[in-house]
Write an enzyme that holds these catalytic residues in place. Structure first.
Site, short mmCIF file in Angstrom:
data_model
loop_
_atom_site.label_atom_id
_atom_site.label_comp_id
_atom_site.label_asym_id
_atom_site.label_seq_id
_atom_site.Cartn_x
_atom_site.Cartn_y
_atom_site.Cartn_z
CG HIS B 6 46.61 21.01 31.48
ND1 HIS B 6 46.58 20.85 29.98
CD2 HIS B 6 47.11 20.07 32.02
CE1 HIS B 6 47.08 19.54 29.85
NE2 HIS B 6 47.20 19.14 30.97
CG HIS B 8 48.53 16.54 35.17
ND1 HIS B 8 46.92 16.45 34.86
CD2 HIS B 8 49.25 16.83 33.90
CE1 HIS B 8 46.85 16.50 33.68
NE2 HIS B 8 48.09 16.61 33.25
NE ARG B 65 51.73 13.54 35.48
CZ ARG B 65 52.95 13.32 35.78
NH1 ARG B 65 53.46 13.45 36.93
NH2 ARG B 65 53.67 13.44 34.72
CG HIS B 172 44.82 15.64 28.93
ND1 HIS B 172 45.81 14.56 28.76
CD2 HIS B 172 45.73 16.47 29.62
CE1 HIS B 172 46.91 14.72 29.16
NE2 HIS B 172 46.84 15.94 29.23
CD GLU B 277 51.00 18.08 29.45
OE1 GLU B 277 51.80 18.79 28.79
OE2 GLU B 277 50.18 17.36 29.14
#
Lengths: 329, 329
Positions: B6, B8, B65, B172, B277
């Protein structure tokens, strides 16, 4: 002493058939609320009182069933009539069992009526009936709109009255009209929204004496602490997220020992109030234990690292502090 | 090997100035996406690659994102152009660093366009660029409406394509247009809604090979297990809630050790994928550790009761199983 700060009213079918009548007629004409005999209420609460005795609860605070509050229903007179009636039923049950019950009011939180109009019902219940607090639904639209967050000035008339009367509010949403979100899940999501909205606002600076309890162990927030710790740093807020969380209280209506441990570790034993939400979502037998899920006390008793002083806080002392009107008559 | 499932995309200002241009003009006229030089991308990702090296990540999956996806913006051509462009940027970065990066696509999830129209972008990214999965936003309205829950047939064209291509979706959500709910909190609430909607539906009976990962350690659900265990019993569902939860996978983007312990205990180490993340909400220094909040690996390493085999599952093997296309070229 074991004080269960989060219970709900047990009432006979006649109470809810009046609700159905109100919804169907939209209270037009207003036929007035029915009289419910003491004997009928006694019959209705008998097995609930037996449950409380069995699980060891000495005092339970009872409020209307939140998912029955129908705050979004039109016109306002329906919400007003139902709220008043169900608060009256609670007062009647408290009168019948003053040793066990304390009353917690609902407010007629119609999204089409200003909060300053809701608070006379709180005043009535506290002054006439000695109720000890109220529910506060952060989403009067019941998942059909975008109400102001609890940090907004929209809610200040409620906070002013709570402080004036020295009673706390228990954050607890009502039903959900969204097919993708049951009322029980809406409770959880609304608690998370409420916590963030309050803690990112001026509410506790403007009302330093305001007492707010968040139901169901605080929605997602104690579990998602890391995210909101980081978020607070990113926003350069004056307090850390852990510090700001201590403006709030939380109840133990969670039904999982691991999660209760996380809650108490995260917010501190001095911020946690015993509550079961019985009758509620957890009032069903867990085959693993043979007890109902909402029989929370054995879970707390089994947390080995809790001191006797911590347990005393959770079971009794925090409730005496936060709901101070419940014990000073 | 440490696989961060995970992450971005890190992109230069030119990428987001194109987004601003798209929003301002509503892509009318459509001037076409700008060409972004490899050198500009290399400059943009350099410090991010250094971060990955420092924290010990070998491979990172990068997706757009999510809060930049603007799925609810009208007209559809804006969403379509932006999604395609940002997926292309990811493909370009993967081409530059095939040893480190794998691509995860976003879909042009406009609420005004049928899901069957979104999936050609997934097909393009997987077949042309060897992307390994996609994001799935359960709320394309971005908190402005009531989209069908993920358990509804509305989403089946997406599930069919995911199964056909043998790639997972990472649940998400995108941004939130509600002033009472920041995008970062909306992520959490939408994950809880997604889990309940999927598990109370026929989705995993209709698509036994569907692979779904829930971001941010599953919203509120692992913390609120007791409530939903009881809820499943009340509804007489065919599986217990614990059983049904094992249809899903979860990532470790949570930033709190206590919560990660609760997650792994609750869903099992074989259901948890390492994810940070980064860059995201947790990409800010925690003064307590001197590391960023999203440097999750030291937290997992410090969980004493995790076996070496459990860690191997979380750091590598679960990712290899779920994102099987990431390693079979």
């Amino acid at each position: 002493m074991i004080i269960d700060t989060h219970g709900h009213v047990v009432a006979p079918a006649e109470v809810y058939s009046y609700q159905a009548q109100l919804v169907a007629s939209r209270n037009n004409p207003d036929l007035g609320a029915p009289h419910i005999d003491d004997a009928l209420l006694e019959q209705s609460v008998a097995s609930h009182l037996e449950t409380l005795r069995k699980v060891g609860t000495d005092i339970q605070f009872i409020s209307p069933r939140p998912y029955h509050m129908m705050h979004s229903l039109q016109p306002y007179t329906v919400v007003q009539a139902w709220t008043r009636f169900v608060n009256d039923i609670i007062a009647q049950e408290v009168r019948l069992h003053p040793d066990v019950y304390r009353g917690v009011a609902a407010l007629p939180e119609s999204p089409t009526v200003a909060p300053s109009e809701w608070v006379s019902e709180l005043e009535r219940c506290v002054r006439e009936y000695h109720f000890v607090g109220c529910l506060l639904n952060p989403d009067p639209t019941e998942a059909q709109g975008t109400p102001p967050g609890l940090g907004e000035r929209y809610w200040y008339p409620v906070y002013e009255k709570l402080v004036e009367l020295n009673v706390p509010a228990l954050i607890h949403s009502a039903s959900s009209a969204s097919p993708r979100e049951s009322y029980t899940l809406h409770f959880i999501n609304e608690e998370s929204i409420a916590i963030l909205s309050l803690l990112e606002s001026d509410v506790f600076r403007d009302f330093p004496d305001l007492k707010i309890v968040v139901a169901h162990s605080g929605g997602a927030i104690p579990y998602q602490m890391g995210r909101f710790r980081a978020w607070a740093y990113r926003r350069h807020l004056p307090e850390t997220f852990d510090e700001s969380l201590r403006h709030l209280y939380f109840d133990t209506c969670n039904y999982s020992k691991d999660s209760l441990e996380l809650l108490i570790k995260t917010v501190g034993a001095d911020r946690v109030l015993f509550g079961t939400e019985n009758p509620g979502t957890g009032t069903v037998i867990d085959p693993a234990t043979g007890r109902t899920f909402d029989d929370v006390k054995p879970m707390i008793d089994s947390i080995e690292w809790l001191s006797a002083a911590d347990r005393q806080l959770i079971y009794e002392d925090n409730a005496r502090k936060v709901y101070s009107r419940a014990f000073n008559k």
